[in-house]
Design a protein around this motif. Sequence first.
Motif, short mmCIF file in Angstrom:
data_model
loop_
_atom_site.label_atom_id
_atom_site.label_comp_id
_atom_site.label_asym_id
_atom_site.label_seq_id
_atom_site.Cartn_x
_atom_site.Cartn_y
_atom_site.Cartn_z
N TYR A 11 0.87 -1.18 0.00
CA TYR A 11 0.00 0.00 0.00
C TYR A 11 0.90 1.23 0.00
O TYR A 11 1.67 1.41 0.94
CB TYR A 11 -0.91 -0.01 1.21
CG TYR A 11 -1.73 -1.28 1.30
CD1 TYR A 11 -2.92 -1.42 0.59
CD2 TYR A 11 -1.30 -2.37 2.07
CE1 TYR A 11 -3.67 -2.59 0.65
CE2 TYR A 11 -2.05 -3.54 2.14
CZ TYR A 11 -3.23 -3.64 1.42
OH TYR A 11 -3.96 -4.80 1.48
N VAL A 16 4.06 -4.94 1.57
CA VAL A 16 3.49 -5.94 2.48
C VAL A 16 3.88 -7.35 2.05
O VAL A 16 4.22 -8.20 2.86
CB VAL A 16 1.94 -5.80 2.53
CG1 VAL A 16 1.33 -6.94 3.34
CG2 VAL A 16 1.54 -4.46 3.13
N THR A 40 -4.83 -11.29 2.98
CA THR A 40 -5.84 -10.51 2.25
C THR A 40 -5.17 -9.64 1.18
O THR A 40 -5.70 -9.48 0.07
CB THR A 40 -6.65 -9.64 3.23
OG1 THR A 40 -7.33 -10.52 4.13
CG2 THR A 40 -7.68 -8.79 2.51
N1 LIG Z 1 -5.46 -0.56 3.15
C1 LIG Z 1 -4.29 -0.69 3.79
N2 LIG Z 1 -3.40 0.33 3.85
C2 LIG Z 1 -2.22 0.19 4.48
N3 LIG Z 1 -1.79 -0.94 5.08
C3 LIG Z 1 -2.63 -1.99 5.05
C4 LIG Z 1 -3.92 -1.93 4.40
N4 LIG Z 1 -4.51 -3.13 4.54
C5 LIG Z 1 -3.65 -3.91 5.22
N5 LIG Z 1 -2.52 -3.23 5.53
C6 LIG Z 1 -1.34 -3.77 6.24
O1 LIG Z 1 -0.82 -4.84 5.49
C7 LIG Z 1 -0.39 -5.90 6.34
C8 LIG Z 1 -1.05 -7.18 5.91
O2 LIG Z 1 -2.45 -7.11 6.13
P1 LIG Z 1 -3.48 -8.17 5.56
O3 LIG Z 1 -4.83 -7.64 5.80
O4 LIG Z 1 -3.10 -8.53 4.18
O5 LIG Z 1 -3.16 -9.40 6.52
P2 LIG Z 1 -3.98 -10.75 6.72
O6 LIG Z 1 -2.97 -11.85 6.66
O7 LIG Z 1 -5.11 -10.81 5.77
O8 LIG Z 1 -4.50 -10.62 8.21
P3 LIG Z 1 -5.88 -11.12 8.87
O9 LIG Z 1 -5.67 -12.57 9.20
O10 LIG Z 1 -6.01 -10.28 10.10
O11 LIG Z 1 -6.99 -10.90 7.88
C9 LIG Z 1 -0.71 -5.47 7.76
O12 LIG Z 1 0.47 -4.96 8.33
C10 LIG Z 1 -1.74 -4.38 7.58
O13 LIG Z 1 -1.65 -3.44 8.61
#
Ligand SMILES: Nc1ncnc2c1ncn2[C@@H]1O[C@H](COP(=O)(O)OP(=O)(O)OP(=O)(O)O)[C@@H](O)[C@H]1O
Length: 234
Positions: A11, A16, A40
């Motif tokens: 992002y 990430v 995600t």
């Molecule tokens: N829209 C966004 N803008 C900035 N950073 C983001 C955004 N969405 C997620 N992140 C960051 O990206 C990283 C990965 O997040 P992500 O949602 O992909 O993790 P996840 O594995 O799906 O977690 P969960 O099991 O909680 O759903 C995290 O550090 C999160 O804070």
Amino acid sequence: MLKIENMSCGYGRIEVIRNISIEVGDESVGLFGPNGAGKTTLINALMGIVKPTSGRISFNGRNITGIETHEAARMGIALVPQERELFPRMTVLDNLELGCLYIPGKAEGMADRLDAVFEKFPILKERRSQPAGTMSGGQQRQLAIGRALMADPKLLILDEPSLGLQPSIVSELYGRLAEMKKDISILVTEQNVRESLRAVDRGYVMENGGVAISGSAEELKTNPHVVKVYLGLS
Ligand SMILES: Nc1ncnc2c1ncn2[C@@H]1O[C@H](COP(=O)(O)OP(=O)(O)OP(=O)(O)O)[C@@H](O)[C@H]1O
Ligand SMILES: [Mg+2]
């Protein structure tokens, strides 16, 4: 079917996902990992919601890196998002029809697909005239999956389908997914690794934006790190 090669994304300036490679064939694949691992975000990159900064994504041999979301749907990739995104005041039937009405070429054959979805999830047939928001969490999750299936996808992506559901409902849901994998490729993200491992053929464990471990469901079930961190001792 789906091939992600050395893909990075994030992002703005925050990276990430770093240099990740993942494949899904005619099978069911789990993507595991803790909160914030990037599950995600990876899916958002597949669906064109987040644009990869490097690497390549292909689907059935076609380069789909940086594709638009509606193109992904048309090519046969359907997502059941982590946030359910149903229309709570609309009926179950209307929600299902919206799964295909606006995807070019997918409205045809809608009646047959509706029958198939009702066969898989009989409760949706029973409740078809009811507003979606009046159903239980487990029923709404079935509706979200049914809606994705209305688009006639080749690859079904589910982002943490167990989230917020009672354990017995989660077991039932994964039982259904295990049946579905005969007909469709599945990519499912989960923090609930134990249940998910019953329904997938293979899995990847993501940590800090990369793949930490990968293997067959059997290998993951006995991997010491997976057992310690994700399956516990119980
Ligand atoms: N829209 C966004 N803008 C900035 N950073 C983001 C955004 N969405 C997620 N992140 C960051 O990206 C990283 C990965 O997040 P992500 O949602 O992909 O993790 P996840 O594995 O799906 O977690 P969960 O099991 O909680 O759903 C995290 O550090 C999160 O804070
Ligand atoms: Mg997530």
